[in-house]
Design a protein around this motif. Structure first.
Motif, PDB file in Angstrom:
ATOM      1  N   UNK A  29       0.738  -1.345  -0.030  1.00 42.69           N
ATOM      2  CA  UNK A  29       0.086  -0.196   0.014  1.00 42.69           C
ATOM      3  C   UNK A  29       0.782   1.358   0.121  1.00 42.69           C
ATOM      4  N   UNK A  30       0.173   2.315  -0.400  1.00 45.88           N
ATOM      5  CA  UNK A  30       1.149   3.527  -0.501  1.00 45.88           C
ATOM      6  C   UNK A  30       0.348   4.739  -0.127  1.00 45.88           C
ATOM      7  N   UNK A  31       0.984   5.854   0.636  1.00 43.94           N
ATOM      8  CA  UNK A  31       0.360   6.937   1.021  1.00 43.94           C
ATOM      9  C   UNK A  31       1.168   8.174   0.491  1.00 43.94           C
ATOM     10  N   UNK A  32       0.355   8.987   0.151  1.00 44.30           N
ATOM     11  CA  UNK A  32       0.873  10.269  -0.492  1.00 44.30           C
ATOM     12  C   UNK A  32       1.455  11.246   0.720  1.00 44.30           C
ATOM     13  N   UNK A  33       2.507  11.815   0.321  1.00 47.77           N
ATOM     14  CA  UNK A  33       3.381  12.461   1.419  1.00 47.77           C
ATOM     15  C   UNK A  33       3.941  13.878   1.034  1.00 47.77           C
ATOM     16  N   UNK A  34       2.954  14.699   0.309  1.00 47.93           N
ATOM     17  CA  UNK A  34       3.191  15.959  -0.269  1.00 47.93           C
ATOM     18  C   UNK A  34       3.099  17.141   0.531  1.00 47.93           C
ATOM     19  N   UNK A  35       2.720  17.261   1.670  1.00 44.78           N
ATOM     20  CA  UNK A  35       2.705  18.501   2.392  1.00 44.78           C
ATOM     21  C   UNK A  35       4.028  19.186   2.428  1.00 44.78           C
ATOM     22  N   UNK A  36       3.665  20.421   2.086  1.00 44.47           N
ATOM     23  CA  UNK A  36       5.023  21.221   1.984  1.00 44.47           C
ATOM     24  C   UNK A  36       5.706  21.455   0.521  1.00 44.47           C
ATOM     25  N   UNK A  37       5.218  20.463  -0.343  1.00 48.15           N
ATOM     26  CA  UNK A  37       5.896  20.383  -1.898  1.00 48.15           C
ATOM     27  C   UNK A  37       5.206  21.519  -2.662  1.00 48.15           C
ATOM     28  N   UNK A  38       5.990  22.290  -3.189  1.00 49.71           N
ATOM     29  CA  UNK A  38       5.495  23.245  -4.120  1.00 49.71           C
ATOM     30  C   UNK A  38       5.482  22.667  -5.827  1.00 49.71           C
ATOM     31  N   UNK A  39       6.110  21.649  -5.729  1.00 52.50           N
ATOM     32  CA  UNK A  39       5.822  21.076  -7.135  1.00 52.50           C
ATOM     33  C   UNK A  39       5.772  19.493  -7.031  1.00 52.50           C
ATOM     34  N   UNK A  40       4.880  18.932  -7.606  1.00 50.06           N
ATOM     35  CA  UNK A  40       4.525  17.511  -7.625  1.00 50.06           C
ATOM     36  C   UNK A  40       5.488  16.575  -8.805  1.00 50.06           C
ATOM     37  N   UNK A  41       5.981  17.120  -9.601  1.00 49.51           N
ATOM     38  CA  UNK A  41       6.979  16.541 -10.639  1.00 49.51           C
ATOM     39  C   UNK A  41       8.413  16.258 -10.016  1.00 49.51           C
ATOM     40  N   UNK A  42       8.480  15.053  -9.554  1.00 44.53           N
ATOM     41  CA  UNK A  42       9.729  14.647  -8.778  1.00 44.53           C
ATOM     42  C   UNK A  42      10.530  14.006  -9.944  1.00 44.53           C
TER      43      UNK A  42
END
Length: 118
Positions: A29-42
Motif C-alpha cells: 500500500x502507498x500513502x501520499x506525503x506531499x505536505x509542503x511540496x511546491x512542485x509535484x513533478x519529482x
C-alpha cells in the motif's frame, strides 16, 4: 525510488505529477506525503545512508525538499537552512532553486550533491 537501508520494507517513490508516495509494507500500500511540496513533478529521490530518516526529493523546477522523519510526512522547503547543498554542474549559484532542470540528487559523506543544468 529510494529504499530505506535499515528497513527495506519502507520505500519512497517520486512520481511525474503526483508527488512523493511512501510504503511501509514492501509495496502493498502507498500513502501520499506531499505536505509542503511546491512542485509535484519529482525527478530524483535520495535517502541519506548515514541518517536513513533523512530523505531528499528533487523537483522539476522548485528545488530540493527534505524530510527528516523517513519521508513519513512534511517535506521542508528549500531555503529553510537545513539542506547542505553542493552543486556539481553548470549552475552558477549554490542556492537551491536557481537551476532550471534537475538531473539528480545524491547524498555523499561530505553532504548533498545536486546535479543540475540550465
Amino acid at each position: 525510488m529510494a529504499i530505506d537501508p535499515t528497513n527495506p520494507s519502507t520505500i519512497c517513490a517520486g512520481t511525474d505529477g503526483g508527488g512523493v508516495f511512501r510504503s511501509t509494507d514492501s509495496d502493498a500500500s502507498w500513502m501520499a506525503v506531499n505536505t509542503g511540496l511546491k512542485d509535484l513533478e519529482m525527478l530524483a529521490l535520495a535517502i541519506d545512508p548515514t541518517k536513513p530518516a533523512t530523505t531528499y526529493a528533487g523537483t522539476h523546477d522548485r528545488g530540493v525538499f527534505k524530510s527528516t522523519n523517513g519521508c513519513a510526512s512534511c517535506l521542508s522547503p528549500p531555503g529553510s537552512g537545513t539542506v547542505d547543498v553542493k552543486v556539481t554542474s553548470s549552475v552558477t549559484s549554490a542556492t537551491v532553486g536557481t537551476f532550471t532542470y534537475l538531473q539528480g540528487v545524491q547524498v555523499q559523506p561530505s553532504g548533498l550533491d545536486i546535479m543540475a543544468g540550465r
